[in-house]
Design an enzyme around this catalytic site. Structure first.
Site, mmCIF file in Angstrom:
data_model
loop_
_atom_site.group_PDB
_atom_site.id
_atom_site.type_symbol
_atom_site.label_atom_id
_atom_site.label_comp_id
_atom_site.label_asym_id
_atom_site.label_seq_id
_atom_site.Cartn_x
_atom_site.Cartn_y
_atom_site.Cartn_z
ATOM 1 N N THR A 164 0.821 -1.228 0.000
ATOM 2 C CA THR A 164 0.000 0.000 0.000
ATOM 3 C C THR A 164 0.852 1.275 0.000
ATOM 4 O OG1 THR A 164 -1.549 -1.163 1.391
ATOM 5 C CG2 THR A 164 -1.791 1.217 1.302
ATOM 6 N N VAL A 192 -12.900 -4.800 2.461
ATOM 7 C CA VAL A 192 -12.414 -3.419 2.402
ATOM 8 C C VAL A 192 -11.447 -3.207 3.565
ATOM 9 C CG1 VAL A 192 -13.112 -0.998 2.624
ATOM 10 C CG2 VAL A 192 -14.508 -2.577 1.277
#
Ligand code: GLY
Length: 305
Positions: A164, A192
Protein backbone atom coordinates in the site's frame (compact mmCIF):
# COMPACT_ATOMS: atom_id res chain seq x y z
CA UNK A 1 6.86 26.24 2.34
CA UNK A 2 5.75 23.28 0.16
CA UNK A 3 6.31 19.78 1.54
CA UNK A 4 5.41 16.34 0.22
CA UNK A 5 6.17 13.05 1.95
CA UNK A 6 5.44 9.80 0.11
CA UNK A 7 5.71 6.20 1.29
CA UNK A 8 5.84 3.05 -0.80
CA UNK A 9 4.22 0.70 1.70
CA UNK A 10 5.17 -1.67 4.49
CA UNK A 11 7.84 -4.19 3.54
CA UNK A 12 8.35 -2.58 0.16
CA UNK A 13 11.90 -2.65 -1.15
CA UNK A 14 14.24 0.30 -0.77
CA UNK A 15 16.17 -0.74 -3.87
CA UNK A 16 17.00 1.98 -6.38
CA UNK A 17 14.29 1.05 -8.89
CA UNK A 18 11.61 1.44 -6.21
CA UNK A 19 13.04 4.66 -4.78
CA UNK A 20 13.26 6.19 -8.25
CA UNK A 21 9.52 5.68 -8.80
CA UNK A 22 8.78 7.18 -5.36
CA UNK A 23 10.99 10.18 -6.16
CA UNK A 24 9.33 10.64 -9.56
CA UNK A 25 5.89 10.51 -7.90
CA UNK A 26 7.00 13.11 -5.35
CA UNK A 27 8.30 15.44 -8.05
CA UNK A 28 5.10 15.07 -10.11
CA UNK A 29 3.09 16.09 -7.06
CA UNK A 30 5.40 18.99 -6.24
CA UNK A 31 4.83 20.55 -9.68
CA UNK A 32 1.12 20.92 -8.84
CA UNK A 33 1.27 21.59 -5.11
CA UNK A 34 1.34 25.38 -5.15
CA UNK A 35 -1.69 25.43 -7.50
CA UNK A 36 -3.88 22.67 -6.00
CA UNK A 37 -3.04 20.25 -3.18
CA UNK A 38 -5.74 17.72 -4.17
CA UNK A 39 -4.42 17.54 -7.74
CA UNK A 40 -0.90 17.28 -6.36
CA UNK A 41 -1.80 14.25 -4.22
CA UNK A 42 -3.63 12.66 -7.15
CA UNK A 43 -0.55 13.12 -9.34
CA UNK A 44 1.68 11.46 -6.72
CA UNK A 45 -0.52 8.42 -6.42
CA UNK A 46 -1.15 8.04 -10.16
CA UNK A 47 2.57 7.49 -10.72
CA UNK A 48 2.57 4.73 -8.10
CA UNK A 49 -0.67 3.19 -9.37
CA UNK A 50 0.80 3.06 -12.89
CA UNK A 51 3.91 1.26 -11.66
CA UNK A 52 3.71 -2.56 -11.26
CA UNK A 53 6.23 -2.32 -8.40
CA UNK A 54 3.66 -1.07 -5.85
CA UNK A 55 0.54 -2.70 -4.43
CA UNK A 56 -1.99 -0.30 -5.95
CA UNK A 57 -3.53 0.25 -9.38
CA UNK A 58 -1.73 -1.92 -11.97
CA UNK A 59 0.24 -4.55 -10.05
CA UNK A 60 -2.18 -4.79 -7.13
CA UNK A 61 -2.27 -8.02 -5.23
CA UNK A 62 -5.03 -10.52 -6.14
CA UNK A 63 -7.94 -11.61 -3.97
CA UNK A 64 -9.14 -15.18 -3.33
CA UNK A 65 -10.94 -15.25 -6.71
CA UNK A 66 -7.84 -14.06 -8.60
CA UNK A 67 -9.21 -10.55 -9.12
CA UNK A 68 -7.84 -7.13 -8.25
CA UNK A 69 -10.08 -5.10 -5.95
CA UNK A 70 -8.67 -1.77 -4.82
CA UNK A 71 -9.31 0.92 -2.21
CA UNK A 72 -8.21 4.56 -2.52
CA UNK A 73 -8.93 7.73 -0.56
CA UNK A 74 -8.10 11.41 -0.43
CA UNK A 75 -8.57 13.98 2.35
CA UNK A 76 -8.25 17.74 2.11
CA UNK A 77 -7.72 18.60 5.76
CA UNK A 78 -8.09 22.36 5.35
CA UNK A 79 -11.35 22.07 3.42
CA UNK A 80 -12.77 19.20 5.55
CA UNK A 81 -13.33 17.16 2.40
CA UNK A 82 -12.93 13.38 2.11
CA UNK A 83 -13.68 10.91 -0.67
CA UNK A 84 -12.91 7.24 -1.15
CA UNK A 85 -13.59 4.29 -3.39
CA UNK A 86 -13.61 0.76 -1.97
CA UNK A 87 -13.37 -2.68 -3.58
CA UNK A 88 -13.29 -1.02 -7.00
CA UNK A 89 -12.28 -3.11 -10.03
CA UNK A 90 -11.13 -2.60 -13.60
CA UNK A 91 -9.88 0.98 -13.35
CA UNK A 92 -6.23 1.92 -13.66
CA UNK A 93 -6.24 4.82 -11.20
CA UNK A 94 -8.66 4.42 -8.27
CA UNK A 95 -7.28 7.63 -6.72
CA UNK A 96 -8.59 9.60 -9.70
CA UNK A 97 -12.03 8.07 -9.24
CA UNK A 98 -11.93 9.14 -5.57
CA UNK A 99 -10.93 12.66 -6.66
CA UNK A 100 -13.82 12.77 -9.17
CA UNK A 101 -16.17 11.64 -6.38
CA UNK A 102 -14.92 14.51 -4.19
CA UNK A 103 -15.15 17.06 -6.97
CA UNK A 104 -18.49 16.07 -8.51
CA UNK A 105 -20.62 14.63 -5.68
CA UNK A 106 -21.44 14.86 -1.98
CA UNK A 107 -20.95 11.11 -1.54
CA UNK A 108 -17.88 10.27 0.50
CA UNK A 109 -17.42 6.50 0.02
CA UNK A 110 -18.48 4.52 -3.04
CA UNK A 111 -17.89 0.76 -3.18
CA UNK A 112 -17.94 -2.21 -5.53
CA UNK A 113 -20.13 -2.16 -8.64
CA UNK A 114 -21.43 1.32 -7.77
CA UNK A 115 -17.88 2.66 -7.80
CA UNK A 116 -17.16 0.98 -11.15
CA UNK A 117 -20.41 2.40 -12.60
CA UNK A 118 -19.50 5.91 -11.40
CA UNK A 119 -16.00 5.54 -12.89
CA UNK A 120 -17.44 4.64 -16.30
CA UNK A 121 -19.92 7.54 -16.14
CA UNK A 122 -16.96 9.84 -15.48
CA UNK A 123 -15.10 8.44 -18.49
CA UNK A 124 -12.58 6.16 -16.81
CA UNK A 125 -12.04 3.31 -19.30
CA UNK A 126 -12.01 -0.39 -18.39
CA UNK A 127 -8.46 -1.36 -17.47
CA UNK A 128 -6.70 -4.56 -16.50
CA UNK A 129 -4.80 -4.19 -13.22
CA UNK A 130 -3.54 -7.79 -13.07
CA UNK A 131 0.22 -7.94 -13.64
CA UNK A 132 1.92 -11.17 -14.75
CA UNK A 133 4.01 -11.24 -11.57
CA UNK A 134 0.96 -10.98 -9.31
CA UNK A 135 -0.93 -13.62 -11.33
CA UNK A 136 2.00 -16.01 -10.95
CA UNK A 137 2.17 -15.25 -7.21
CA UNK A 138 -1.57 -15.91 -6.91
CA UNK A 139 -1.25 -19.32 -8.66
CA UNK A 140 1.57 -20.26 -6.27
CA UNK A 141 -0.45 -19.17 -3.25
CA UNK A 142 -3.52 -21.14 -4.41
CA UNK A 143 -1.35 -24.23 -5.00
CA UNK A 144 0.01 -23.93 -1.46
CA UNK A 145 -3.55 -23.70 -0.12
CA UNK A 146 -4.61 -26.74 -2.20
CA UNK A 147 -1.73 -28.72 -0.61
CA UNK A 148 -3.00 -27.66 2.81
CA UNK A 149 0.00 -25.37 3.34
CA UNK A 150 0.05 -21.73 4.35
CA UNK A 151 1.29 -19.61 1.41
CA UNK A 152 4.81 -18.38 2.15
CA UNK A 153 4.45 -15.02 0.42
CA UNK A 154 4.15 -11.78 2.30
CA UNK A 155 0.38 -11.19 2.63
CA UNK A 156 0.65 -7.54 1.63
CA UNK A 157 3.16 -7.84 -1.15
CA UNK A 158 2.33 -11.24 -2.63
CA UNK A 159 5.77 -11.05 -4.11
CA UNK A 160 8.67 -10.32 -1.86
CA UNK A 161 8.37 -6.62 -2.61
CA UNK A 162 5.65 -3.97 -2.60
CA UNK A 163 2.62 -2.77 -0.61
CA UNK A 164 0.00 0.00 0.00
CA UNK A 165 1.18 3.53 -0.81
CA UNK A 166 0.32 6.99 0.49
CA UNK A 167 1.35 10.62 0.78
CA UNK A 168 0.88 13.64 3.01
CA UNK A 169 1.27 17.22 1.81
CA UNK A 170 1.54 20.74 3.20
CA UNK A 171 1.29 23.75 0.87
CA UNK A 172 1.63 26.50 3.44
CA UNK A 173 -2.16 26.88 3.65
CA UNK A 174 -3.40 23.36 4.35
CA UNK A 175 -2.65 19.71 4.86
CA UNK A 176 -3.81 16.72 2.86
CA UNK A 177 -3.47 12.94 2.79
CA UNK A 178 -4.03 10.33 0.07
CA UNK A 179 -3.63 6.57 -0.09
CA UNK A 180 -4.16 3.68 -2.51
CA UNK A 181 -3.97 -0.09 -2.15
CA UNK A 182 -4.74 -3.51 -3.53
CA UNK A 183 -5.19 -4.79 0.05
CA UNK A 184 -3.65 -8.15 0.95
CA UNK A 185 -3.11 -11.51 -0.70
CA UNK A 186 -6.11 -13.85 -1.00
CA UNK A 187 -8.43 -11.42 0.78
CA UNK A 188 -12.14 -12.21 0.60
CA UNK A 189 -13.83 -10.71 -2.45
CA UNK A 190 -15.53 -7.53 -1.27
CA UNK A 191 -13.19 -7.07 1.69
CA UNK A 192 -12.41 -3.42 2.40
CA UNK A 193 -9.31 -2.35 4.32
CA UNK A 194 -8.32 0.71 6.29
CA UNK A 195 -7.30 2.89 3.34
CA UNK A 196 -10.82 4.28 2.66
CA UNK A 197 -11.80 4.46 6.35
CA UNK A 198 -11.41 8.01 7.67
CA UNK A 199 -9.66 7.84 11.04
CA UNK A 200 -8.60 4.22 10.48
CA UNK A 201 -5.92 4.24 7.78
CA UNK A 202 -6.08 7.89 6.74
CA UNK A 203 -6.88 11.26 8.31
CA UNK A 204 -6.26 14.96 7.75
CA UNK A 205 -7.41 18.07 9.56
CA UNK A 206 -6.22 21.65 9.96
CA UNK A 207 -3.63 20.26 12.39
CA UNK A 208 -2.28 17.06 10.87
CA UNK A 209 -2.28 14.60 7.98
CA UNK A 210 -1.68 10.86 8.37
CA UNK A 211 -1.50 7.77 6.15
CA UNK A 212 -1.06 4.19 7.35
CA UNK A 213 0.08 0.91 5.82
CA UNK A 214 -0.08 -2.58 7.26
CA UNK A 215 -2.82 -4.77 8.66
CA UNK A 216 -5.95 -2.82 7.69
CA UNK A 217 -8.32 -4.46 10.15
CA UNK A 218 -6.03 -3.50 13.04
CA UNK A 219 -5.83 0.13 11.89
CA UNK A 220 -9.62 0.32 11.63
CA UNK A 221 -10.27 -1.27 15.03
CA UNK A 222 -7.81 1.07 16.75
CA UNK A 223 -8.70 4.21 14.73
CA UNK A 224 -4.97 4.74 14.49
CA UNK A 225 -4.92 7.64 12.00
CA UNK A 226 -7.32 9.64 14.20
CA UNK A 227 -5.21 8.72 17.23
CA UNK A 228 -2.16 10.28 15.55
CA UNK A 229 -4.15 13.48 14.97
CA UNK A 230 -5.20 13.56 18.64
CA UNK A 231 -1.58 13.22 19.76
CA UNK A 232 -0.47 16.05 17.47
CA UNK A 233 -3.39 18.24 18.60
CA UNK A 234 -2.28 17.62 22.19
CA UNK A 235 1.15 19.04 21.33
CA UNK A 236 3.28 16.06 20.34
CA UNK A 237 5.78 16.20 17.49
CA UNK A 238 4.51 14.00 14.59
CA UNK A 239 7.46 11.63 15.13
CA UNK A 240 6.40 10.98 18.72
CA UNK A 241 2.77 10.69 17.62
CA UNK A 242 3.41 8.00 15.00
CA UNK A 243 5.66 6.03 17.35
CA UNK A 244 3.00 6.14 20.10
CA UNK A 245 0.35 5.03 17.59
CA UNK A 246 2.44 2.12 16.36
CA UNK A 247 3.25 0.91 19.88
CA UNK A 248 -0.47 1.14 20.69
CA UNK A 249 -1.31 -0.81 17.49
CA UNK A 250 1.17 -3.52 18.48
CA UNK A 251 -0.09 -3.63 22.09
CA UNK A 252 -3.80 -3.69 21.22
CA UNK A 253 -3.72 -5.86 18.11
CA UNK A 254 -0.22 -7.37 17.84
CA UNK A 255 -0.10 -5.89 14.35
CA UNK A 256 2.65 -4.62 12.06
CA UNK A 257 2.38 -1.30 10.30
CA UNK A 258 3.94 1.87 9.03
CA UNK A 259 2.65 5.42 9.64
CA UNK A 260 3.59 8.68 7.95
CA UNK A 261 2.30 11.99 9.35
CA UNK A 262 2.83 15.72 9.05
CA UNK A 263 1.71 18.72 11.09
CA UNK A 264 0.85 22.30 10.13
CA UNK A 265 4.42 23.39 10.81
CA UNK A 266 5.55 20.97 8.11
CA UNK A 267 7.16 18.65 10.67
CA UNK A 268 7.16 14.99 9.62
CA UNK A 269 6.90 11.72 11.52
CA UNK A 270 7.49 8.28 10.02
CA UNK A 271 7.83 4.98 11.83
CA UNK A 272 7.25 1.27 11.27
CA UNK A 273 7.66 -2.03 13.07
CA UNK A 274 8.53 -4.41 10.23
CA UNK A 275 11.27 -5.02 7.66
CA UNK A 276 11.11 -1.93 5.48
CA UNK A 277 9.15 1.27 4.91
CA UNK A 278 10.54 3.45 2.10
CA UNK A 279 9.75 7.16 2.46
CA UNK A 280 10.71 10.11 0.25
CA UNK A 281 10.43 13.67 1.58
CA UNK A 282 10.59 16.73 -0.63
CA UNK A 283 10.83 20.26 0.83
CA UNK A 284 10.59 23.27 -1.48
CA UNK A 285 11.59 21.24 -4.51
CA UNK A 286 14.52 19.37 -2.98
CA UNK A 287 14.50 15.75 -1.88
CA UNK A 288 15.80 15.41 1.67
CA UNK A 289 18.51 12.75 1.63
CA UNK A 290 18.78 12.78 5.43
CA UNK A 291 15.18 11.68 6.16
CA UNK A 292 14.77 8.13 7.47
CA UNK A 293 11.67 6.57 9.06
CA UNK A 294 12.30 5.06 12.50
CA UNK A 295 12.08 1.28 12.72
CA UNK A 296 10.70 0.26 16.11
CA UNK A 297 11.78 -3.31 15.35
CA UNK A 298 15.18 -2.94 13.64
CA UNK A 299 15.83 -6.65 14.13
CA UNK A 300 13.33 -7.25 11.28
CA UNK A 301 15.26 -5.10 8.76
CA UNK A 302 16.72 -7.52 6.17
CA UNK A 303 19.57 -5.13 5.42
CA UNK A 304 20.67 -5.03 9.07
CA UNK A 305 20.32 -8.77 9.63
N1 GLY B 1 -3.47 -1.61 4.59
C1 GLY B 1 -4.02 -2.21 3.45
C2 GLY B 1 -5.14 -3.07 3.72
O1 GLY B 1 -5.18 -3.74 4.75
O2 GLY B 1 -6.01 -3.12 2.92
Amino acid sequence: MDIIAVHGGLDTSREREFMEVLEEATLQGYRLLSADRVQAMEAVLRVLEDSPRFNCGFGSILNLDGEVEMDAAIVDGAAHRFAAVAAIRLVRNPISVACALMEKTDTVILAGDGAVKFARQEGFPEANCVSEEQLEAWHQAKESLARGQTPTQNIFTGLEYHDTVGCVVWDGAGLGAASSTGGFSLKMPGRVGDTPILGGGIFASATSATVCTGVGEAFIETLSAKYVDEQIVSGLHPQQAVEFALRRLADLKGAEGGILAMDAEGRIGAAFNAGRFPVVVLVDGRIRDDFKPVNLKPELDPEIN
